[in-house]
Design a protein around this motif. Sequence first.
Motif, PDB file in Angstrom:
ATOM      1  N   UNK A 194       7.365 -44.139   5.646  1.00 51.75           N
ATOM      2  CA  UNK A 194       8.015 -43.013   6.316  1.00 51.75           C
ATOM      3  C   UNK A 194       8.439 -43.379   7.726  1.00 51.75           C
ATOM      4  N   UNK A 195       7.590 -44.096   8.440  1.00 45.33           N
ATOM      5  CA  UNK A 195       7.853 -44.441   9.837  1.00 45.33           C
ATOM      6  C   UNK A 195       8.441 -45.852   9.931  1.00 45.33           C
ATOM      7  N   UNK A 227      12.232 -39.034   3.276  1.00 46.73           N
ATOM      8  CA  UNK A 227      12.700 -38.518   4.569  1.00 46.73           C
ATOM      9  C   UNK A 227      13.842 -39.337   5.179  1.00 46.73           C
ATOM     10  N   UNK A 228      13.688 -40.655   5.241  1.00 45.79           N
ATOM     11  CA  UNK A 228      14.729 -41.500   5.831  1.00 45.79           C
ATOM     12  C   UNK A 228      16.011 -41.455   5.005  1.00 45.79           C
ATOM     13  N   UNK A 229      15.873 -41.410   3.682  1.00 47.95           N
ATOM     14  CA  UNK A 229      17.051 -41.337   2.816  1.00 47.95           C
ATOM     15  C   UNK A 229      17.800 -40.026   3.032  1.00 47.95           C
ATOM     16  N   UNK A 230      17.064 -38.947   3.197  1.00 46.71           N
ATOM     17  CA  UNK A 230      17.696 -37.648   3.455  1.00 46.71           C
ATOM     18  C   UNK A 230      18.505 -37.688   4.751  1.00 46.71           C
ATOM     19  N   UNK A 259       5.731 -37.777  12.860  1.00 50.49           N
ATOM     20  CA  UNK A 259       4.915 -36.601  12.556  1.00 50.49           C
ATOM     21  C   UNK A 259       4.650 -36.503  11.053  1.00 50.49           C
ATOM     22  N   UNK A 260       5.688 -36.747  10.266  1.00 48.55           N
ATOM     23  CA  UNK A 260       5.517 -36.722   8.807  1.00 48.55           C
ATOM     24  C   UNK A 260       4.569 -37.834   8.372  1.00 48.55           C
TER      25      UNK A 260
END
Length: 277
Positions: A194-195, A227-230, A259-260
């Motif tokens: 995610x990060x 998340x990054x793809x979105x 945060x995620x």
Amino acid sequence: MPFTRRDIEAAGACSGSGDDDSPSAKRGKPEAAGARPSLTRTEAAAAASVLALFLVGIFCVFRAAPRREFEQILRLPRSLADVRLLKDNLAVYARDYQANFILGYCSIYIFMQTFMIPGTIFMSLLAGALFGVVKGGILVVFTATAGASSCYFVSKLIGRPLISWLWPEKLRYFQSEIAKRKEKLLNYMLFLRITPTLPNTFINMASPIVDIPFHIFFAATLIGLIPASYITVKAGRALGDLRSVRELYDSKTLVILFLIGTVAVAPTILKRKRIYE
């Protein structure tokens, strides 16, 4: 006193058993020499699926695509200008021959990610520009996970010398961190996906080297890339307003991603706190 034939055969048998336990004999055994890396049945099945998808996609690109669009379809995007050009040239084809285009898109994306060819972020922008946030997001997450898995398989078989040469310090750090988090490995891998703590290319190649099981790698990749793809696919919808790739990950976006990611590792942090108390 002359030896009988039985005595000679017994001596040879004893000598042979002694040689089996000698250091030189042990070095000749696969167990002692270290078995050559190989894929498990699950990994082999997954690798075969990715390869089949890649071959079908290549077939669609070379056989089903209109000849006049070969140049545009086979172009690997290297900049935002390339993405805009691809969008303009392929919008009609992607709409009228959607299945063929998607298979071709998947094969190119998987190929780029398997062999660490830069430009997958531009492919993600293209998916958003052509298919929208929902369909483009699903396409990107699926192909990114397949490409990362393919890179994982290749690295497991032949990647150790390369990654040890490219990132020796980073590999040692990653291995030590993995060793500390064996019980909550999925949470930690989700945090990394995610990060932007570690590059995705490094994670793809290093994971089999540091003995991260494929099912954990796959689950963390599939969920962690969402998340990054979105963010990338959504930016592709407003491609005309995007001036630089750096705008995709400004300080606000990075804070949200961290945060995620913190939520993903929260169970590990809480467990450690209870242990210390």
